[in-house]
Design an enzyme around this catalytic site. Structure first.
Site, PDB file in Angstrom:
ATOM      1  N   GLN A  91       8.997  83.016  -3.978  1.00  0.00           N
ATOM      2  CA  GLN A  91       8.473  82.196  -5.072  1.00  0.00           C
ATOM      3  C   GLN A  91       7.419  81.233  -4.534  1.00  0.00           C
ATOM      4  O   GLN A  91       7.709  80.435  -3.627  1.00  0.00           O
ATOM      5  CB  GLN A  91       9.638  81.429  -5.701  1.00  0.00           C
ATOM      6  CG  GLN A  91       9.291  80.576  -6.897  1.00  0.00           C
ATOM      7  CD  GLN A  91      10.509  79.784  -7.339  1.00  0.00           C
ATOM      8  OE1 GLN A  91      10.707  78.652  -6.927  1.00  0.00           O
ATOM      9  NE2 GLN A  91      11.349  80.388  -8.164  1.00  0.00           N
TER      10      GLN A  91
ATOM     11  N   SER B  37       5.859  75.488  -5.614  1.00  0.00           N
ATOM     12  CA  SER B  37       5.705  74.097  -5.178  1.00  0.00           C
ATOM     13  C   SER B  37       4.498  73.917  -4.273  1.00  0.00           C
ATOM     14  O   SER B  37       4.122  74.817  -3.522  1.00  0.00           O
ATOM     15  CB  SER B  37       6.961  73.638  -4.440  1.00  0.00           C
ATOM     16  OG  SER B  37       8.078  73.637  -5.300  1.00  0.00           O
TER      17      SER B  37
ATOM     18  N   SER C  83      11.206  79.727   0.299  1.00  0.00           N
ATOM     19  CA  SER C  83      12.290  80.439   0.983  1.00  0.00           C
ATOM     20  C   SER C  83      11.906  81.902   1.175  1.00  0.00           C
ATOM     21  O   SER C  83      11.421  82.552   0.250  1.00  0.00           O
ATOM     22  CB  SER C  83      13.584  80.363   0.162  1.00  0.00           C
ATOM     23  OG  SER C  83      13.973  79.034  -0.064  1.00  0.00           O
TER      24      SER C  83
ATOM     25  N   GLU D  41      16.760  80.619 -12.180  1.00  0.00           N
ATOM     26  CA  GLU D  41      17.146  80.061 -10.887  1.00  0.00           C
ATOM     27  C   GLU D  41      18.253  79.033 -11.048  1.00  0.00           C
ATOM     28  O   GLU D  41      19.227  79.016 -10.275  1.00  0.00           O
ATOM     29  CB  GLU D  41      15.933  79.425 -10.200  1.00  0.00           C
ATOM     30  CG  GLU D  41      16.266  78.852  -8.834  1.00  0.00           C
ATOM     31  CD  GLU D  41      15.048  78.312  -8.101  1.00  0.00           C
ATOM     32  OE1 GLU D  41      15.186  77.996  -6.912  1.00  0.00           O
ATOM     33  OE2 GLU D  41      13.969  78.204  -8.712  1.00  0.00           O
TER      34      GLU D  41
ATOM     35  N   GLU E 271      16.873  64.416 -10.635  1.00  0.00           N
ATOM     36  CA  GLU E 271      16.241  63.563 -11.646  1.00  0.00           C
ATOM     37  C   GLU E 271      15.583  64.407 -12.742  1.00  0.00           C
ATOM     38  O   GLU E 271      15.666  64.095 -13.941  1.00  0.00           O
ATOM     39  CB  GLU E 271      15.203  62.653 -10.989  1.00  0.00           C
ATOM     40  CG  GLU E 271      15.788  61.571 -10.084  1.00  0.00           C
ATOM     41  CD  GLU E 271      16.267  62.096  -8.746  1.00  0.00           C
ATOM     42  OE1 GLU E 271      17.004  61.381  -8.053  1.00  0.00           O
ATOM     43  OE2 GLU E 271      15.895  63.235  -8.391  1.00  0.00           O
TER      44      GLU E 271
END
Length: 412
Positions: free
Chosen positions: A154, A157, A189, A272, A396
């Site tokens: 993936q 980010s 990952s 996920e 959060e």
């Protein structure tokens, strides 16, 4: 590091036209798995297991485990257990999700290879492609992904965005029938052994936030892509940063419509979070190991320890029941709803309870590897739990999603 053997794809397993009963299916699954792997044995002592949520592996061990995981995945697929609840036209058996869940329960009873190496490809990317990819792309990649002939990662980010993926700056520029990609991704990952990556890139300059983002399935083994391991707090390097400098991806590998990348990654993240929230009862397993630890330290009769373990078990079972209800109530698309953010949050909260209780039992031994039973293992759990609280969206962000999209509270 190789990702698959060079073998021809088999003919997709032909599912039976008659649905077996769930008990008969479980018996079939037990017979199949038992023919290949022994039953899982209990730990002989509290130190016999690695309690890391994100375990660190040497390169040699990772290579052996990867090859074993891919081989087992192919064996299961060829036997008709590779996509139990998947569509028949793509090699699935077309059975309800309860059958897939039953098979996972059976596998957990045996010493099967670690499915973490194929989890993103199989359980997250494939259902996302079913919802958003073109028919031609689905036909091309779904079987290789489910059978582990191709492994995926993936690419979401970024260093300046983190969990705020709407701030992605990686750019894809159109060049005829392909796109040229420049940018950087981080915390990926499995990037070093993946053959393809689900990439989020900005395709419309000048757009902000979630507008102008597009998803692609990009080949990782090409010029213009460099994977660099990230050294972590625990000493390992299970994550990588990925640099894209003139990498190319065909427009036929675009996932979803141009500019619809936000919808694609939203689907991916829901899957996920569902996987993390239903991760095999890891918190209940660790609760049993906590009991073993407390008994080995002669403190199981401590009412405070017993109460803490009881709270962990209660939260774990409540979360499992709640998550199953969320999955049972999914809409016709089958895509998990925003409620799955609560499932992930409940798991990470429970892992923090487990870590805190282990610290109470071990005292100063929690932070030192004295050679006593479980000291290092429980310390690794504490360090790696923080990674799980970030992966798939921070705690959060999970709370914000629950507040706004589940409870309907106003934005702050």
């Amino acid at each position: 590091m190789p990702t698959s053997a060079s073998v021809p794809l088999p003919t997709s397993p032909q599912p039976s036209t008659r649905r077996p009963g769930l008990d008969a299916f479980r018996a079939e699954a037990h017979d199949f798995v038992a023919a290949h792997h022994p039953l899982r044995a209990g730990a002989e002592s509290p130190s016999d297991e690695d309690f890391s949520v994100l375990p660190e592996k040497t390169a040699a061990l990772e290579q052996r485990e990867l090859e074993s995981a891919l081989s087992w995945r192919r064996t299961a697929y060829d036997a008709g257990f590779g996509w139990i609840d998947g569509p028949v036209e793509h090699g699935g058996r077309g059975l309800p999700a309860a059958y897939a869940s039953a098979y996972r329960d059976v596998e957990r009873q045996y010493e099967v290879p670690d499915e973490a190496y194929t989890r993103f490809s199989v359980a997250i990317l494939c259902p996302t492609l079913l919802s958003h990819a073109s028919a031609a792309l689905r036909e091309e990649v779904l079987t290789p992904l489910r059978r582990a002939d191709t492994v995926a990662c993936q690419l979401f980010s970024e260093p300046d965005a983190g969990s705020d993926m709407a701030s992605a700056r990686t750019r894809a520029t159109r060049d005829g029938d392909s796109w040229v990609v420049d940018g950087q991704k981080v915390w990926t990952s499995g990037a070093h052994y993946s053959r393809v990556g689900l990439l989020l890139a900005r395709t419309e300059l000048g757009t902000r936030r979630n507008a102008g983002l597009t998803a692609f399935l990009i080949d990782m083994d090409q010029p213009g892509i460099e994977v660099r391991p990230i050294r972590q707090l625990t000493g390992g390097s299970s994550f990588s940063e990925v640099f894209l400098d003139g990498a190319r991806v065909l427009d036929t590998r675009r996932v979803g419509d141009l500019g619809a990348g936000w919808q694609v990654i939203s689907t991916t993240m829901r899957y996920e979070r569902a996987i993390i929230g239903t991760d095999g009862g890891v918190d209940l397993l660790l609760a049993r190991r906590l009991v073993d630890l407390a008994r080995s330290r002669d403190c199981w009769d401590d009412p405070g320890i017993r109460d803490a373990v009881g709270e962990i078990v209660a939260h774990g079972r409540a979360a499992a029941l709640m998550t199953q209800r969320f999955l049972d109530q999914a809409d016709d698309s089958g895509i998990p709803g925003p409620e799955m953010s609560l499932s992930k949050l409940m798991l990470t909260d429970n892992l923090l309870r487990i870590s805190s209780t282990a610290q109470r039992v071990l005292g100063t031994g929690f932070a030192t590897d004295s050679g006593e039973a479980a000291t290092y293992a429980w310390h690794q759990l504490a360090l790696t739990t923080e990674g799980l609280r970030t992966g798939g969206g921070t705690d959060e962000i999970m709370r914000t999603i629950v507040a706004q999209r589940v409870l309907g509270l106003p934005r702050s």
